[in-house]
Design an enzyme around this catalytic site. Structure first.
Site, PDB file in Angstrom:
ATOM      1  N   HIS A  65      -1.645 -10.526  11.913  1.00 43.33           N
ATOM      2  CA  HIS A  65      -1.209  -9.229  11.402  1.00 43.33           C
ATOM      3  C   HIS A  65      -0.962  -8.369  12.642  1.00 43.33           C
ATOM      4  CE1 HIS A  65      -0.963  -5.372   9.589  1.00 43.33           C
ATOM      5  NE2 HIS A  65      -2.080  -4.944  10.162  1.00 43.33           N
ATOM      6  N   CYS A 114      -3.386  -3.856   4.454  1.00 47.34           N
ATOM      7  CA  CYS A 114      -2.394  -4.845   4.900  1.00 47.34           C
ATOM      8  C   CYS A 114      -2.721  -6.258   4.433  1.00 47.34           C
ATOM      9  CB  CYS A 114      -2.274  -4.830   6.419  1.00 47.34           C
ATOM     10  SG  CYS A 114      -1.702  -3.264   7.044  1.00 47.34           S
ATOM     11  N   GLU A 116       0.852  -1.191   0.000  1.00 49.64           N
ATOM     12  CA  GLU A 116       0.000   0.000   0.000  1.00 49.64           C
ATOM     13  C   GLU A 116       0.886   1.238   0.000  1.00 49.64           C
ATOM     14  OE1 GLU A 116      -2.209   0.665   3.702  1.00 49.64           O
ATOM     15  OE2 GLU A 116      -1.503  -1.298   4.342  1.00 49.64           O
TER      16      GLU A 116
HETATM   17  P1  HMG Z   1      -3.356   5.853  21.649  1.00 46.90           P
HETATM   18  O1  HMG Z   1      -4.530   6.747  21.842  1.00 46.90           O
HETATM   19  O2  HMG Z   1      -2.015   6.472  21.489  1.00 46.90           O
HETATM   20  O3  HMG Z   1      -3.169   4.851  22.836  1.00 46.90           O
HETATM   21  O4  HMG Z   1      -3.693   4.965  20.370  1.00 46.90           O
HETATM   22  P2  HMG Z   1      -4.234   4.311  23.906  1.00 46.90           P
HETATM   23  O5  HMG Z   1      -4.690   5.393  24.783  1.00 46.90           O
HETATM   24  O6  HMG Z   1      -5.253   3.480  23.183  1.00 46.90           O
HETATM   25  O7  HMG Z   1      -3.276   3.350  24.718  1.00 46.90           O
HETATM   26  C1  HMG Z   1      -2.666   2.249  24.117  1.00 46.90           C
HETATM   27  C2  HMG Z   1      -2.445   1.217  25.206  1.00 46.90           C
HETATM   28  O8  HMG Z   1      -1.395   1.677  26.072  1.00 46.90           O
HETATM   29  C3  HMG Z   1      -3.661   0.984  26.092  1.00 46.90           C
HETATM   30  O9  HMG Z   1      -3.674  -0.410  26.373  1.00 46.90           O
HETATM   31  C4  HMG Z   1      -3.321   1.771  27.352  1.00 46.90           C
HETATM   32  O10 HMG Z   1      -3.970   1.277  28.513  1.00 46.90           O
HETATM   33  C5  HMG Z   1      -1.834   1.545  27.418  1.00 46.90           C
HETATM   34  P3  HMG Z   1      -5.007  -1.283  26.035  1.00 46.90           P
HETATM   35  O11 HMG Z   1      -6.085  -0.706  26.850  1.00 46.90           O
HETATM   36  O12 HMG Z   1      -5.261  -1.060  24.554  1.00 46.90           O
HETATM   37  O13 HMG Z   1      -4.631  -2.653  26.379  1.00 46.90           O
HETATM   38  N1  HMG Z   1      -1.092   2.544  28.209  1.00 46.90           N
HETATM   39  C6  HMG Z   1      -0.057   2.258  29.006  1.00 46.90           C
HETATM   40  N2  HMG Z   1       0.533   1.065  29.330  1.00 46.90           N
HETATM   41  C7  HMG Z   1       1.594   1.110  30.189  1.00 46.90           C
HETATM   42  N3  HMG Z   1       2.059   2.259  30.743  1.00 46.90           N
HETATM   43  C8  HMG Z   1       1.497   3.446  30.464  1.00 46.90           C
HETATM   44  C9  HMG Z   1       0.383   3.473  29.571  1.00 46.90           C
HETATM   45  N4  HMG Z   1      -0.378   4.461  29.076  1.00 46.90           N
HETATM   46  C10 HMG Z   1      -1.298   3.894  28.247  1.00 46.90           C
HETATM   47  N5  HMG Z   1       1.970   4.559  31.019  1.00 46.90           N
HETATM   48  C11 HMG Z   1      -3.429   3.418  18.596  1.00 46.90           C
HETATM   49  C12 HMG Z   1      -3.123   3.718  20.052  1.00 46.90           C
HETATM   50  C13 HMG Z   1      -2.976   2.007  18.280  1.00 46.90           C
HETATM   51  C14 HMG Z   1      -4.932   3.524  18.345  1.00 46.90           C
HETATM   52  C15 HMG Z   1      -2.676   4.448  17.710  1.00 46.90           C
HETATM   53  O14 HMG Z   1      -1.299   4.241  17.846  1.00 46.90           O
HETATM   54  C16 HMG Z   1      -3.037   4.341  16.246  1.00 46.90           C
HETATM   55  O15 HMG Z   1      -3.989   4.966  15.802  1.00 46.90           O
HETATM   56  N6  HMG Z   1      -2.266   3.546  15.441  1.00 46.90           N
HETATM   57  C17 HMG Z   1      -2.553   3.331  14.028  1.00 46.90           C
HETATM   58  C18 HMG Z   1      -3.772   2.442  13.781  1.00 46.90           C
HETATM   59  C19 HMG Z   1      -3.546   0.992  14.134  1.00 46.90           C
HETATM   60  O16 HMG Z   1      -2.444   0.493  14.222  1.00 46.90           O
HETATM   61  N7  HMG Z   1      -4.659   0.251  14.279  1.00 46.90           N
HETATM   62  C20 HMG Z   1      -4.603  -1.172  14.532  1.00 46.90           C
HETATM   63  C21 HMG Z   1      -5.784  -1.935  13.940  1.00 46.90           C
HETATM   64  S1  HMG Z   1      -6.029  -1.531  12.222  1.00 46.90           S
HETATM   65  C22 HMG Z   1      -4.834  -2.494  11.385  1.00 46.90           C
HETATM   66  O17 HMG Z   1      -4.249  -3.354  11.952  1.00 46.90           O
HETATM   67  C23 HMG Z   1      -4.578  -2.159   9.949  1.00 46.90           C
HETATM   68  C24 HMG Z   1      -3.321  -1.344   9.704  1.00 46.90           C
HETATM   69  O18 HMG Z   1      -2.180  -2.149   9.842  1.00 46.90           O
HETATM   70  C25 HMG Z   1      -3.382  -0.704   8.330  1.00 46.90           C
HETATM   71  C26 HMG Z   1      -3.701  -1.567   7.120  1.00 46.90           C
HETATM   72  O19 HMG Z   1      -4.473  -2.514   7.138  1.00 46.90           O
HETATM   73  O20 HMG Z   1      -3.191  -1.189   6.066  1.00 46.90           O
HETATM   74  C27 HMG Z   1      -3.175  -0.195  10.681  1.00 46.90           C
END
Ligand code: HMG
Length: 386
Positions: A233, A111, A79
């Site tokens: 993935h 992906c 992609e």
């Molecule tokens: P965010 O808002 O930065 O993080 O977004 P959050 O608030 O959701 O926290 C992440 C985790 O860290 C949580 O754990 C928190 O509790 C924890 P969870 O509740 O999820 O188990 N946390 C901590 N842990 C330890 N110590 C601390 C602490 N603070 C918080 N101090 C997000 C995270 C992944 C959403 C963001 O990075 C993002 O948007 N990433 C891009 C999208 C993505 O990867 N999505 C995944 C599914 S889609 C997919 O897989 C397809 C893709 O590969 C693309 C394609 O297909 O082409 C993306």
């Protein structure tokens, strides 16, 4: 006749950013990224390691002259294409010297693209067992500096040779798939960076995993009992765990979860050290499991869960073949990771923001292998550094 993955190789660029250092610089608790997201290092691609060069390097690491003479198709899932029209596969076909009476093309569905490529390759070889197909996944995941997705970037390529009587993983004809039109992550033509509804995307991924497992169980009630491990993935390494927890919440048997979780760290090690490589991510997880998990045995069955935003998901079933361990060079894989140079945040930002430009001065190769040498008349020119 068994058909599947006979060889698998990977390439990551020579730079990485340490996630603790970047988190601290951004004013974020490093544990959020190392524990909450599950990433240690993020591969950073210099201009010379674009998606074409990475694809060629990954494939070059596994192909012999005999392979090149029997490959009928070069299929690239990506992609991060460099052209709306010309495929990466045509570059790679020429760079690697694949026999000319072959076809070469690119597949896109976030992906998921390379998974479609793998399935097409298996179907082709099933009808022509004496021929082979090269499938490559190559991507650079970019959300932008200081964005919500920054911690889930990465870059790299995985190449697989698909053949009859494969020496690593035989792929079942039957798989389980699901399409669900959504905007969880997408990149409009005008945008350099992916757009993402982060929390929705992680929820949709989990829902798709549960939906597919329920569908698979409906068709084949004992299928999940037969799976020793599942590779995912992995846009970040916590994601597969979240999917398993969602499956548990839907009433999954405890025995499946404990068995699958016992392989999880090994199956996510390389991803933790590289970051999201989009189309290659699930295959990097497969390679990680094969390289890092000494408990795997011939004959065991694996589930491969592929997810591509937008969204398409598929569960593929594979069986480990006799002698599979001898086909994986763990020392070489770890050495490939270790060769990388750590960037400071300042250099990471400079490399990240640099753009390919048309100029007469060629780029210098940073290491041996294929690299982007220059762009002339809007044409990318590659070279090989000994
Ligand atoms: P965010 O808002 O930065 O993080 O977004 P959050 O608030 O959701 O926290 C992440 C985790 O860290 C949580 O754990 C928190 O509790 C924890 P969870 O509740 O999820 O188990 N946390 C901590 N842990 C330890 N110590 C601390 C602490 N603070 C918080 N101090 C997000 C995270 C992944 C959403 C963001 O990075 C993002 O948007 N990433 C891009 C999208 C993505 O990867 N999505 C995944 C599914 S889609 C997919 O897989 C397809 C893709 O590969 C693309 C394609 O297909 O082409 C993306």
């Amino acid at each position: 006749m068994k058909i599947g993955i006979d060889k698998i190789g990977f390439y990551v660029p020579s730079y990485y950013m340490d996630m603790r250092e970047l988190a601290t610089y951004r004013g974020i608790d490093p544990n959020k990224w190392t524990i909450g997201i599950g990433q240690e290092k993020m591969a950073v691609a210099p201009l010379t390691s674009d998606v074409v060069a990475m694809a060629a390097n990954a494939a070059a690491s596994i192909l012999t002259p005999e392979d090149k003479a029997s490959i009928d198709q070069v299929i690239v899932g990506t992609e991060s294409g460099v052209d709306f029209s010309k495929s990466i596969a045509t570059f790679v076909h020429e760079m690697l010297g694949i026999q000319p009476f072959a076809k070469a093309f690119e597949i896109k569905q976030a992906c998921y693209g390379a998974t479609a490529g793998l399935q097409m390759a298996c179907d082709y070889v099933r009808l022509r067992p004496e021929r082979k197909v090269l499938v490559i996944a190559t991507d650079i995941a970019r959300y932008g500096l200081n964005t919500g997705g920054e911690a889930t970037q990465g870059a790299g390529a995985v190449a697989m040779l698909v053949s009859a009587m494969p020496r690593i993983l035989a792929i079942d004809e039957k798989s389980y798939m699901h399409t669900n039109h959504q905007f969880d992550f997408w990149r409009p033509n005008h945008s350099e960076y992916a757009l993402v509804d982060g929390q929705f995307s992680t929820k949709l991924y989990q829902d798709e995993f549960v939906t597919i497992l329920e569908e698979a169980t409906r068709h084949h009630p004992t299928l999940l009992d037969s799976l020793e491990a599942i590779v995912f993935h992995l846009p970040f390494t916590k994601m597969g765990r979240k999917a398993l927890l969602a499956y548990e919440a839907s009433g999954a048997p405890e025995s499946h979860l404990s068995r699958w979780l016992s392989h999880y760290d090994q199956a996510s090690y390389l991803n933790r050290m590289v970051g999201n490589i989009y189309t290659g991510s699930m295959f990097l997880s497969l390679l990680s499991l094969l390289a890092m998990d000494d408990s795997l045995q011939e004959g065991q069955r694996l589930g491969l869960f592929s997810y591509g935003s937008g969204a398409v998901a598929e569960l593929i079933i594979g069986q480990l073949q006799p002698g599979f361990a001898a086909m994986i060079d763990k020392a070489a894989i770890l050495a490939h990771l270790e060769r990388r140079e750590a960037l400071t945040v300042e250099r990471y930002e400079t490399v990240f923001l640099s753009k390919v430009c048309e100029e007469d001065t060629p780029y210098q190769a940073l290491e041996s292998g294929y690299y982007l040498k220059k762009v002339v008349n809007h044409q990318r020119i590659y070279d090989y550094q000994q």
